[in-house]
Design an enzyme around this catalytic site. Structure first.
Site, PDB file in Angstrom:
ATOM      1  N   CYS A   1     -43.098  -6.404  99.090  1.00 58.51           N
ATOM      2  CA  CYS A   1     -43.147  -7.714  99.736  1.00 58.51           C
ATOM      3  C   CYS A   1     -44.513  -8.047 100.322  1.00 58.51           C
ATOM      4  CB  CYS A   1     -42.087  -7.814 100.829  1.00 58.51           C
ATOM      5  SG  CYS A   1     -42.230  -6.537 102.098  1.00 58.51           S
TER       6      CYS A   1
ATOM      7  N   GLY B   1     -41.171 -14.542 112.537  1.00 59.42           N
ATOM      8  CA  GLY B   1     -40.552 -14.312 111.237  1.00 59.42           C
ATOM      9  C   GLY B   1     -39.084 -13.977 111.321  1.00 59.42           C
TER      10      GLY B   1
END
Length: 514
Positions: A253, A428
């Site tokens: 990621c 996030g």
């Protein structure tokens, strides 16, 4: 009705319950293990997986169709040996730290049963890492694999279970779901015997983990920009970007998702990247890739994840050179009108040109806000002022300088904590901004000894109280010291020698070592 006659969802739910109850019983036994016993078990598990990393890497690619077997092997080796070496010397049992000046003694305590949700992109490497950081803190760990990677994930966990039990680990402390289903995973997460969820995977799965009413540590999407400044070593930057983006076909990621290059070095960077295997697509090919990489609803197409440029080309109906290692699309903006400006867990990279680091800074922030807030950013520059400006201003918690995004963010080429779960902080959607490691799965008890007398006013009675003795506990100037009360210890903090004696006595009573 027998167990075999149940449908797959019911079997999955029953397996989750069985694993959770067994793990809790084993963890209660393991909570009395000494540091030496814990470390011996973890070392045995890490070594067993490391020796079989090549086979496990191949199994992961064979089952999922994602990535490159040799790169999967590197990730398994990282998750076993590198992760273990990073946590090996961290104390997790008994007294962790003492601060005699503050009168505080910190003692390690396990969380309980950790549920480890694992993705299909990095399946068995993530499972290995989660088991190690869990058991090092005397927790149990149950791995919930992705349905498309359950066999390769189970095989890695099986190796760890066998090695751990040979080294003295209680049976049931580590487990792995084999009857994998959504109801089964949900039952595992919400089961009364499980204590914490460690979630690595797609946004829906992470959100589900956060909704279970249990403590949860999760990741966020990583729409990682890489900024190349005019002060950069352009050849080194091109080499890092192409190799990082092509590593395991971009399934980590923290892989670079879009290049933002300073205008004066844009032509040079493009030429160097092309020489190294970057193929810049035409507008027509770009449109075909948009339709291939993403679904009509805007989500990532699982069939395009972790694919080589040649495999993507076949899916998209376009032609690309046989030597292409990544595909690069020139983009004009960030947002839904430019689908390839989003996170792409495959070998497609966006390309922007910005004039000056301030413009590059703004473009990078746009990209992070479009699905990557808090995750990671890469910068190639030799101008320390520019590097520091990016570090101070960007909404990302891993700012990687002159290295690969893939291996830098996980701690393979940098000094950040080695981990396969990278938390993006509050912006996030996560509770922490760290690379998740053993300290996040370790509770700490604190013995806190009296240092100060309570203020005199604290001894005053409430207005409704009548006739009670008045004694504020204060010592008037010149008064004799307060008499010791039999059986009540001196409230002054203990010295190091006294703490050592206490710890030895308690451990001997528990049957543990010093």
């Amino acid at each position: 009705m027998s167990y075999d006659e149940l449908d797959s969802d019911l079997r999955s739910v029953q397996e989750a319950r069985r694993l959770a109850v067994a793990a809790r019983a084993a963890q209660r036994e393991f909570a009395h293990a000494s540091q030496a016993e814990v470390d011996r078990i973890c070392a045995a598990m890490a070594d067993a997986v490391y020796r079989d990393a090549a086979r496990l890497g191949q199994l992961a690619t064979d089952e999922t169709g994602y990535g490159v077997p040799a790169h999967k092997r590197i990730k398994v080796e990282f998750a076993s040996r590198t992760v273990w070496e990073s946590i090996r010397d961290i104390p997790t049992v008994g007294v962790l730290r003492r601060d005699d000046a503050r009168g505080v003694v910190e003692i390690g305590w396990p969380v309980g049963v950790v549920v480890g949700l694992c993705p299909s992109t990095n399946p068995n490497s993530t499972a290995v890492y989660k088991v190690l950081i869990s058991v090092k803190a005397r927790n149990a760990c149950i791995i919930a694999p992705h349905p498309s990677a359950k066999a390769c994930t189970y095989e890695a966990v099986r190796l760890m279970i066998e090695a751990g039990e040979r080294a003295g680990m209680p049976r049931g402390l580590v487990g792995c779901m084999q009857e994998v289903s959504l109801p089964g995973s949900q039952e595992l997460m919400r089961h009364y015997a499980t204590s914490m969820i460690l979630a690595t995977g797609g946004t829906p799965m992470v959100r589900a983990a956060h909704s279970m009413g249990k403590p949860a540590l999760g990741v966020g999407p990583g729409n990682v920009p890489v900024y190349v400044d005019r002060s950069a070593d352009v050849l080194a930057a091109a080499t890092a970007i192409v190799n990082s983006k092509s590593f395991d076909c971009s399934t980590i990621c923290a892989t670079e998702q879009s290049v933002v290059v300073d205008a004066p070095v844009a032509a040079q960077l493009r030429a160097e990247m092309e020489r190294l295997g970057a193929h810049f697509v035409t507008p027509t090919q770009k449109a075909a890739l948009e339709r291939t990489v993403f679904t009509p609803g805007g989500g990532m197409n699982p069939g395009a994840v972790g694919r080589t440029p040649q495999a993507l080309a076949a899916l998209a109906g376009i032609d690309v050179p046989a030597h292409a290692r990544i595909l690069v699309a020139e983009l004009g903006s960030v947002g839904r009108e430019e689908p390839l400006s989003a996170e792409k867990l495959t070998t497609v990279l966006g390309w922007y040109v910005a004039d000056g680091w301030r413009a590059g800074c703004e473009r990078s922030i746009e990209l992070l806000r479009f699905g990557g807030d808090g995750h990671s950013l890469v910068i190639h520059a030799t101008d320390d002022d520019v590097v520091m400006a990016f570090g101070l201003e960007k909404p990302a918690f891993r700012i990687l300088v002159n290295t690969w995004g893939t291996l830098g963010a996980i701690g393979a080429t940098t000094g950040v904590m080695p981990a396969m779960t990278l938390a993006p902080g509050g912006i996030g959607g996560a509770v922490v901004s760290d690379n998740i490691t053993v300290t996040h799965l370790l509770n700490v008890k604190r013995l806190a000894f009296a240092l100060h007398e309570p203020p005199a006013a604290a001894y005053e009675h409430a207005p409704d109280v009548r006739g009670a003795p008045r004694h504020d506990g204060s010592r008037a100037a010149g008064a004799a010291p307060r008499p010791r009360v039999p059986g009540v210890p001196d409230p002054s903090p203990p010295g190091t020698d006294q703490v050592d004696r206490i710890v030895r006595r308690v451990l001997s009573q528990l049957g543990g070592g010093p």
